[in-house]
Design a protein around this motif. Structure first.
Motif, short mmCIF file in Angstrom:
data_model
loop_
_atom_site.label_atom_id
_atom_site.label_comp_id
_atom_site.label_asym_id
_atom_site.label_seq_id
_atom_site.Cartn_x
_atom_site.Cartn_y
_atom_site.Cartn_z
N LEU A 28 0.90 -0.93 -0.56
CA LEU A 28 -0.11 -0.06 -0.17
C LEU A 28 1.08 1.42 -0.13
O LEU A 28 1.00 2.22 -0.96
CB LEU A 28 -0.65 -0.38 1.55
CG LEU A 28 -2.18 -1.33 1.54
CD1 LEU A 28 -2.85 -0.55 2.16
CD2 LEU A 28 -2.93 -1.08 0.57
N LYS A 29 1.83 1.16 0.44
CA LYS A 29 2.65 2.62 0.82
C LYS A 29 3.78 2.74 -0.85
O LYS A 29 3.68 4.43 -0.86
CB LYS A 29 3.81 2.34 2.01
CG LYS A 29 5.34 3.08 2.09
CD LYS A 29 5.65 3.19 3.10
CE LYS A 29 6.90 4.08 3.19
NZ LYS A 29 8.04 3.58 3.82
N PHE A 30 3.81 1.72 -1.53
CA PHE A 30 4.39 1.36 -2.82
C PHE A 30 3.71 2.44 -3.91
O PHE A 30 3.82 3.20 -4.77
CB PHE A 30 5.34 1.21 -3.04
CG PHE A 30 7.19 1.54 -2.17
CD1 PHE A 30 8.07 2.44 -2.76
CD2 PHE A 30 7.27 0.18 -0.65
CE1 PHE A 30 8.77 2.32 -2.81
CE2 PHE A 30 8.85 0.34 -0.68
CZ PHE A 30 9.54 1.76 -1.05
N ARG A 31 2.44 1.90 -3.37
CA ARG A 31 1.62 1.50 -4.10
C ARG A 31 0.80 3.09 -4.61
O ARG A 31 1.12 4.06 -5.58
CB ARG A 31 0.68 0.53 -4.00
CG ARG A 31 -1.05 0.92 -5.17
CD ARG A 31 -2.54 -0.08 -4.57
NE ARG A 31 -3.54 0.52 -4.98
CZ ARG A 31 -3.83 -0.05 -4.39
NH1 ARG A 31 -4.98 -0.68 -3.39
NH2 ARG A 31 -5.59 -0.31 -5.75
N LYS A 32 0.53 3.47 -3.07
CA LYS A 32 0.25 5.22 -3.37
C LYS A 32 1.19 5.81 -3.42
O LYS A 32 0.84 6.97 -4.37
CB LYS A 32 0.59 5.15 -2.48
CG LYS A 32 -0.20 7.31 -1.60
CD LYS A 32 0.03 6.83 0.08
CE LYS A 32 -0.78 8.37 0.78
NZ LYS A 32 -0.88 8.71 2.12
N LEU A 33 2.65 6.51 -3.27
CA LEU A 33 3.60 6.67 -3.76
C LEU A 33 3.54 6.69 -5.32
O LEU A 33 3.94 7.92 -6.12
CB LEU A 33 4.95 6.23 -3.42
CG LEU A 33 6.09 7.18 -3.53
CD1 LEU A 33 6.27 7.97 -3.12
CD2 LEU A 33 7.92 6.49 -3.53
N PHE A 34 4.23 5.19 -5.58
CA PHE A 34 3.50 5.20 -8.00
C PHE A 34 3.22 5.63 -7.72
O PHE A 34 2.88 6.73 -9.14
CB PHE A 34 3.75 3.92 -7.76
CG PHE A 34 3.50 3.37 -9.30
CD1 PHE A 34 4.77 3.40 -9.77
CD2 PHE A 34 3.06 3.84 -10.15
CE1 PHE A 34 4.64 2.55 -11.56
CE2 PHE A 34 3.26 3.22 -11.39
CZ PHE A 34 4.54 2.89 -12.05
N LEU A 35 1.14 6.47 -7.44
CA LEU A 35 0.08 6.88 -8.06
C LEU A 35 0.42 8.54 -8.11
O LEU A 35 0.24 8.96 -8.68
CB LEU A 35 -1.10 6.63 -7.32
CG LEU A 35 -1.16 5.05 -7.68
CD1 LEU A 35 -2.40 4.45 -6.85
CD2 LEU A 35 -1.99 4.59 -9.39
N GLU A 36 1.31 8.71 -6.27
CA GLU A 36 1.45 9.82 -6.72
C GLU A 36 1.83 10.62 -8.04
O GLU A 36 2.54 11.70 -7.40
CB GLU A 36 2.36 10.79 -5.59
CG GLU A 36 0.63 10.29 -4.22
CD GLU A 36 1.58 10.24 -3.26
OE1 GLU A 36 2.64 10.33 -2.45
OE2 GLU A 36 0.64 10.75 -2.01
N TYR A 37 3.19 10.07 -8.18
CA TYR A 37 4.41 10.47 -9.03
C TYR A 37 3.37 10.11 -10.07
O TYR A 37 3.05 11.54 -11.22
CB TYR A 37 4.91 9.41 -9.13
CG TYR A 37 6.82 9.75 -7.76
CD1 TYR A 37 7.20 10.93 -7.31
CD2 TYR A 37 6.96 8.27 -7.19
CE1 TYR A 37 7.78 11.19 -6.72
CE2 TYR A 37 7.76 8.45 -6.00
CZ TYR A 37 8.50 9.44 -6.21
OH TYR A 37 9.36 10.00 -4.64
N ALA A 38 2.75 9.46 -10.84
CA ALA A 38 2.17 9.73 -11.54
C ALA A 38 1.56 10.89 -12.06
O ALA A 38 1.02 10.79 -12.99
CB ALA A 38 1.03 8.14 -12.45
N GLN A 39 -0.01 10.98 -11.54
CA GLN A 39 -0.16 11.85 -11.17
C GLN A 39 0.43 13.66 -11.10
O GLN A 39 -0.30 14.20 -11.70
CB GLN A 39 -0.88 12.09 -9.41
CG GLN A 39 -2.47 11.64 -9.84
CD GLN A 39 -3.33 11.50 -8.65
OE1 GLN A 39 -2.86 11.07 -7.34
NE2 GLN A 39 -4.13 11.89 -8.39
#
Length: 559
Positions: free
Chosen positions: A177-188
């Protein structure tokens, strides 16, 4: 103002060959993508999502139609040099995308290939490293990173060469969940800089982050529109084996937003103060698999795993969770007899294991990545050629395939299956060997929501023929409907071992192992703090609301 399409897909069709058959993967699909768009693509297993990404990369031949990217016609199998530096891709599996010995070289190499002068290369390198916060891992070999770190590096490399368009093919499948959130933040953030993003995903909540959502089925686009509107259409989603994001489910169930703390407090305060009986503690039974003073380390890295004591009990489903790179898959391989511990004892039914070869035959292990263990060439062959299947006549291939949601797939060539279909076949192949105990590593990966529900039913249905199961997963919603206990792993050590109800009502346990706390765990915790203990384990908003409603009617008042 003339509308600019950076991607123009015109009536394309793609087939895969399976023996003498042609299996349609894409059929008369058309798509126009505007500059700066953020489009997500959802669809059931086998709907053609990943094939579309491959087509946009020029990796599959087209039966008909054509594709233009940035005004250049894409010819399958022929590199279009004008597109190099304009399109970047991140695929599902984190570790399979690296070529260089260090993270630094992984970023520098494509920049050199772009033909930039040294000053420009260095400037873009510095920008990429700063944007994705990579300074601390530049000299590390990519193979020594956690899956989450790997995928952030893959995104950084794709961004460095894909200055206009990013294609993301289920990139968060194996992330916590931590890296998933980080990845999606970078994508946005990348999209906020006017880069175009096409994001294929199986997670409806990820699709909600995009501006537009497309629904695929049977190789074509069957619905599209503004993301919130599309993802609120329950009838349409159900028709295509999908579901709405939990954020939308929560609002429909409770009448307020997922993250509205004030409304949450008001709702809890308005509940009839009725006692919800606490669940009886799970009484442990006979230990099936045990580990004592267990240790293992990889010679090429500094990572090691050490388990002082662990018991997996008869007739119990244990969930194993932890951040990416915490050692979950390594522990699974040790407990399945695939890896030999450097120290310590593994026991089965309270007897020390001395013959690993014999032990492996009674443990059914479904690997995190299905491809390496699928033998083929056809689906039915894979079931019958399993090395553990000494008596093929005892294998009812058709029944196994039907139970796994693959009815009619027996003669399909394995390589023509989608990622989700391969996942189902992997489980069927494990069950064909008749194991006594089941270990599943990320079994819900690649599966659409309906297939996940079907898998839960399959697991619950076969447990009466097994002595227990261990399920490793980042998907806490999936685990909450199955697990009796939750074990948390951090840095190769057991951080906690709890009854499932306690873990799913305690956000502090996720934080202990450096994970993001699931929003529904926080909601359950607030209910518990108000005196409303939930005996159900589920993180599903509809299940929790139903339980609260039923308990309010059937329970005695506190007074």
């Amino acid at each position: 103002m003339v509308q600019r399409f950076v991607i123009d897909v015109n009536n394309i069709s793609v087939n895969y060959k399976s023996g003498d058959r042609q299996i349609p993967a894409l059929t008369c699909l058309s798509l126009n993508v505007e500059d700066g768009a953020y489009i997500s693509i959802l669809g059931p297993n086998g709907s053609g999502k990943s094939t579309l990404v491959k087509a946009l990369c020029g990796l599959v031949p087209l039966v008909e139609g054509n594709i233009e990217i940035c005004g250049k016609k894409l010819l399958p199998g022929v590199f279009v040099k004008e597109l190099f530096g304009k399109v970047g891709v991140v695929f599902q599996e984190p570790s399979g995308q690296f070529l260089m010995p260090t993270v630094r070289k992984e970023i520098e190499s494509p920049l050199q290939n772009l033909g930039l002068d040294y000053g420009q290369q260095q400037k873009r390198f510095d920008e990429v490293v700063e944007r994705f916060e990579l300074n601390n891992i530049l000299e590390i070999s990519p193979e020594n990173l956690s899956p989450g770190q790997m995928q952030i590096v893959n995104l950084a490399v794709a961004f460095s060469v894909g200055s206009e368009i990013l294609l993301l093919d289920e990139p968060t499948t194996f992330l916590d969940l931590k890296f998933r959130k980080l990845f999606l933040e970078y994508a946005q953030q990348i999209n906020n800089d006017r880069r175009t993003i096409i994001h294929v995903t199986q997670y409806p909540d990820e699709s909600l982050l995009s501006k537009k959502t497309l629904i695929m089925d049977s190789g074509t686009i069957v619905d599209e529109g503004e993301s919130y509107s599309v993802l609120s259409d329950d009838e349409m989603l159900k028709r295509y084996k999908l579901c709405s994001p939990r954020e939308i489910q929560f609002r429909k169930c409770f009448g307020f937003d997922f993250y509205d703390d004030a409304k949450t407090a008001e709702f809890i305060g308005s509940l009839k103060k009725s006692r919800i009986p606490e669940s009886a503690p799970v009484s442990e039974t006979k230990s099936i698999i045990s580990a004592n003073d267990l240790s293992f380390s990889y010679p090429q890295s500094n990572f090691s795993i050490r388990i002082d004591e662990l018991h997996l009990y008869k007739d119990r489903v244990t969930g194993l969770i932890g951040p990416s790179g915490s050692g979950k898959s390594t522990l699974a391989l040790l407990l399945a007899g695939i890896l030999k511990p450097q120290k310590g004892i593994i026991g089965y039914e309270e007897e020390r294991i001395t013959n690993l070869g014999a032990f492996r035959k009674i443990i059914g292990l479904s690997w995190q990545m299905p491809d390496p263990v699928l033998i083929g060439p056809t689906v039915k062959d894979d079931l019958l050629l399993n090395p553990k299947n000494h008596d093929k006549n005892k294998v009812d291939a058709e029944l196994l395939l039907e139970n796994a949601g693959l009815r009619g797939f027996g003669d399909r060539i394995v390589d023509t299956l989608s990622g989700g279909e391969k996942r189902k076949l992997s489980l069927a192949s494990v069950l064909a060997a008749g194991p006594e105990y089941l270990i599943l590593d990320e079994p819900a990966a690649f599966l659409d929501p309906v297939s996940q529900m079907e898998l839960k039913k399959i697991i619950m249905g076969i447990l009466h023929n097994l002595k227990g199961a261990l399920i490793i997963s980042h998907d806490l919603l999936f685990l909450s409907d199955l697990a009796d206990r939750i074990i948390g792993l951090k840095n190769g050590r057991i951080a906690f071992d709890l009854p499932a109800e306690k873990f799913f009502s305690g956000p502090e346990y996720s934080r202990v192992i450096d994970l993001e706390a699931d929003r529904m765990i926080e909601f359950r915790n607030k209910l518990a703090e108000s005196g409303l203990e939930l005996s159900c384990k589920s993180l599903n908003p509809e299940t929790i609301r139903g339980f609260l409603d039923n308990s309010a009617i059937n329970s005695d008042d506190f007074s």
